[in-house]
Structures are given as C-alpha cells and as structure tokens.
Design a protein around this motif. Structure first.
Motif, short mmCIF file in Angstrom:
data_model
loop_
_atom_site.label_atom_id
_atom_site.label_comp_id
_atom_site.label_asym_id
_atom_site.label_seq_id
_atom_site.Cartn_x
_atom_site.Cartn_y
_atom_site.Cartn_z
N THR A 67 0.83 -1.21 0.00
CA THR A 67 0.00 0.00 0.00
C THR A 67 0.86 1.26 0.00
N ASN A 68 2.14 1.10 -0.20
CA ASN A 68 3.04 2.26 -0.30
C ASN A 68 3.52 2.37 -1.75
N PRO A 69 3.22 3.46 -2.41
CA PRO A 69 3.53 3.53 -3.84
C PRO A 69 5.03 3.39 -4.15
N ASP A 70 5.88 4.02 -3.35
CA ASP A 70 7.31 3.91 -3.64
C ASP A 70 7.83 2.50 -3.40
N SER A 71 7.29 1.85 -2.38
CA SER A 71 7.69 0.46 -2.14
C SER A 71 7.29 -0.42 -3.31
N LEU A 72 6.11 -0.17 -3.83
CA LEU A 72 5.64 -0.92 -5.00
C LEU A 72 6.54 -0.66 -6.21
N THR A 73 6.91 0.58 -6.40
CA THR A 73 7.78 0.91 -7.53
C THR A 73 9.13 0.23 -7.37
N MET A 74 9.64 0.23 -6.14
CA MET A 74 10.93 -0.43 -5.89
C MET A 74 10.86 -1.94 -6.22
N ALA A 75 9.75 -2.56 -5.84
CA ALA A 75 9.58 -3.98 -6.13
C ALA A 75 9.46 -4.22 -7.63
N THR A 76 8.74 -3.33 -8.29
CA THR A 76 8.57 -3.42 -9.74
C THR A 76 9.91 -3.28 -10.46
N HIS A 77 10.76 -2.44 -9.88
CA HIS A 77 12.10 -2.22 -10.42
C HIS A 77 12.91 -3.53 -10.40
N VAL A 78 12.84 -4.23 -9.30
CA VAL A 78 13.59 -5.49 -9.18
C VAL A 78 13.08 -6.51 -10.21
N VAL A 79 11.78 -6.58 -10.37
CA VAL A 79 11.21 -7.51 -11.36
C VAL A 79 11.70 -7.15 -12.77
N ALA A 80 11.79 -5.87 -13.06
CA ALA A 80 12.28 -5.44 -14.38
C ALA A 80 13.70 -5.93 -14.63
N ILE A 81 14.52 -5.90 -13.61
CA ILE A 81 15.92 -6.33 -13.76
C ILE A 81 15.99 -7.86 -13.90
N GLU A 82 15.24 -8.55 -13.09
CA GLU A 82 15.21 -10.02 -13.22
C GLU A 82 14.71 -10.41 -14.61
N PHE A 83 13.71 -9.70 -15.09
CA PHE A 83 13.14 -10.03 -16.40
C PHE A 83 14.16 -9.79 -17.51
N ALA A 84 14.96 -8.76 -17.39
CA ALA A 84 15.99 -8.50 -18.40
C ALA A 84 16.89 -9.72 -18.55
N THR A 85 17.24 -10.35 -17.44
CA THR A 85 18.10 -11.54 -17.49
C THR A 85 17.35 -12.72 -18.10
N VAL A 86 16.13 -12.94 -17.66
CA VAL A 86 15.33 -14.06 -18.17
C VAL A 86 15.08 -13.88 -19.68
N ALA A 87 14.78 -12.66 -20.09
CA ALA A 87 14.51 -12.40 -21.51
C ALA A 87 15.75 -12.65 -22.36
N ALA A 88 16.91 -12.22 -21.88
CA ALA A 88 18.16 -12.47 -22.62
C ALA A 88 18.42 -13.97 -22.70
N ALA A 89 18.17 -14.68 -21.62
CA ALA A 89 18.39 -16.14 -21.59
C ALA A 89 17.55 -16.83 -22.66
N ASN A 90 16.40 -16.29 -22.95
CA ASN A 90 15.47 -16.89 -23.90
C ASN A 90 15.52 -16.23 -25.28
N ASN A 91 16.60 -15.49 -25.53
CA ASN A 91 16.70 -14.76 -26.79
C ASN A 91 15.41 -14.00 -27.11
N TYR A 92 14.83 -13.50 -26.05
CA TYR A 92 13.64 -12.64 -26.16
C TYR A 92 12.44 -13.34 -26.82
N TRP A 93 12.46 -14.67 -26.78
CA TRP A 93 11.33 -15.43 -27.36
C TRP A 93 11.02 -14.94 -28.79
N ARG A 94 12.08 -14.68 -29.55
CA ARG A 94 11.88 -14.14 -30.91
C ARG A 94 11.29 -15.17 -31.86
N GLY A 95 11.42 -16.41 -31.48
CA GLY A 95 10.77 -17.50 -32.21
C GLY A 95 11.32 -17.73 -33.58
#
Lengths: 76, 76, 76, 76, 76, 76
Positions: free
Chosen positions: C48-76
C-alpha cells in the motif's frame, strides 16, 4: 587523480576483478569529495547503516558487471 | 579477504548461480563493514524492513545478471 | 532452499518468463528473511506504499531483463 | 493474470515498444497489489511527488532497454 | 548546451573513459538545473552526505558501463 | 501521446543521442503525470534538491545506454 587503477579493466582473475570494482567505486567518491578527512568521517557513518551499505554494495555490483564483461567473465 | 567464492563465476546450474549472486553481495558488505558483529546487528534490522529487503533483493538481481551472462544462461 | 524454480531460466513464452522474474525476486526475499510469517506481515505494509511498489517493480524489471536475454527474447 | 500484453516483446515500432515498457511496469504493479481500487488511490499520491515520478520513470527505462534489445532497436 | 564532450564516446584509455563518464553525469545535471550558482550550492550539500555521494557514484558507474562498451573495454 | 520523438532511436551523433535520452525520460513523466501545469510545479521543486537531481540523472544514464547501443555507440 587516478580513476582507474593501472588504467585497465583487465585482471587475471575474478577475485581481482571484484577488488577492482570496489576500487573504481571508491575512486569516484574521491573524485567527487576530494577531501580525504571528510571521506573518512562519512565512512564511519554509512558503514553502520544497513541501507547505506546496501546502496554501496549496489554500486560495486554495477562496476563489477562492466569489469566482468571486459574480461569475458574469466571463462578462459 | 575472499570476494568471489572459488574465484570463478562459472557454476553448474542456475540454482548455484543464484546462490553465488547472493554470496557476492554478502562478500561486498563484509569488505566494506569488516566487523562481523556489527554486520550481524545490522542484519536483524534490515530483514524486517520491507524497503531494505527490496534494496537487497535488487543487488542480488544485478549480481545474478552478471553470473547468468558468464554462464551463457545455462542454456545447455 | 530453492532459489530458481525448476533450476532453469528457459521458459516457453514471454508471459512465463515474466512470472519467473517475479518468482526469482520473491525467492531472494525468502532467502534473506527466512520467516514466512514475518514476510507476510511486511507484504501487507509495502503493497500500500507507492514507492515500495515501484521499488519492487524495479527489481522484477531487472530479473526479467536476465530471463529475456536467456530466452533470446522469445523471438521465435 | 496477463503480465505481458500479447505475450510478446516484439513490436512494429519504437513508439509501440515504449508503450509496451510502460504496460509491463503497470502489469507488475497489478500483480503485486491486486486490488484495483487501492492502486487507483496510490496513483493519485505518487503522480504529484517528483521523486516517485522519477522512480517510476526509472522502471520504464529498464523495461524499455529489454524491449528495445528484443527488437534489435528497430534498426530496420 | 554540450551534453557529450567532444561529441564522442571513444577515448584512448580506460582512465579517460572514466573521466568522460563523470563529465556525462555532470552535463546532465547542468541540462536539468541550468543555473550554475544553484548547482554550486547543491554540490556543497551533497558532497558531505554519504548516501548522496553513493547515489552520484552509482550514476557514474552506469555511464561508465556505456562508455566502456563503446570502447570494447580498451582490450587493445 | 508521442513517447519516442521521431519514432526512432537512431541519431546522427552521440550529442543527439544524449538529447534523445533526456527527451525519452521526460516523455515518460508526461505519460504518467499528464497535467502539464502539475509537471511544471514539480519541476521547480526537484531541480533544487540534489538527490532528486541525481535520481533524474540516473534515469537519463539508463535511457542513454539503450540509445547508445541502438546506434552502435556512433563508432563510425
């Protein structure tokens, strides 16, 4: 002022690369806050604050990413 | 002081790579705050603060990005 | 403790990769704060704290960058 | 819950890629704070706080880095 | 206003690349806060705050990552 | 709303790429806080706060990393 010790990002080992990452961060601090005594005083404060420590650790992680890429991750 | 356990970023699995990322972050903290007792006290405080936890999680995410790249993402 | 669900970064789709990124962040939190009840309490506060939510969202964005690179961005 | 609209990172243009980056960040927020009304209330608060806005902008920049790489930067 | 000194990211050495990274960050600050006197006043304050220094060091680390990649890490 | 001026990340020079990075960040702010007058008021406040300035500079650094990669670092 020297910003990159030895003027190279290339190191023999990952361990040395990690030490370089820490040095790079410290050299930047010294470039911004040029007074050594002031830096020493600030150091005492932030090393006992968990968030300050995490913030410093964050910077080292980013510097290390660059050093590791420069060294092809010491895959050798 | 050892900063990179085993002096390599290469691991057999993604799980081990994640554990290494956590270790790398902790080793940096230990390099900055060299007193183990102080680190233990700080740990109690930040592990019950949600933003402090998120900040620590953030650092692990960045370290993992480097470890994952070093291992070609364990694509096999 | 399991840090990488399934011990792989490879997923079939971008959607699954995103879900993995969220899981990776949560597993790190669990590795640092090992008490599930404490984590549950902290969760109520930061969601319920907007900045805390943004901080958590930030971490997910960084983790996703790694996962996306690992999967060659699912370019198919 | 849908985390990646259309389940792909591929877009026709940079403009669409930017819009996707914003959507990705918002979908993560929705995955963490699942109550739409609460999100709406939080939104009113953070959109008038400059640092909160910068933090949100930061997350979009990171998401966009991933989307742009996935699309080879729309080099054409 | 000049944002990239010399309009190039290419430098002869890592040391020069590091200096460029610091300059890039400062030029951005000048682009946002265009009054030189105000910048001078702000500088006095943040250089004695450890977290402010760490935040500035963080930005330099990110700028350097870009400059280092542009120069193929000065691998020679 | 236009998020990417000219709908391309490609620029002729590093200087133009830097200007684009600043624009990208500002366009995101405008997408989140759509009221121009509110943005103007917020701007006055954050431009005299050193940490707010550093945070904004940080976002520009990340946007620039993407723009620079898109342009192969203007290596010529």
């Amino acid at each position: 002022m020297e910003l990159v010790p030895g003027n190279t990002l290339i190191t023999d080992t990952a361990e040395q690369g990690r030490a370089l990452a820490i040095m790079l961060a410290r050299k930047t601090v010294a470039a911004i806050q040029t007074d050594a005594e002031t830096r020493q005083q600030l150091r005492a404060g932030y090393a006992t604050n968990p968030d300050s420590l995490t913030m410093a650790t964050h910077v080292v992680a980013i510097e290390f990413a660059t050093v590791a890429a420069a060294n092809n991750y010491w895959r050798g």
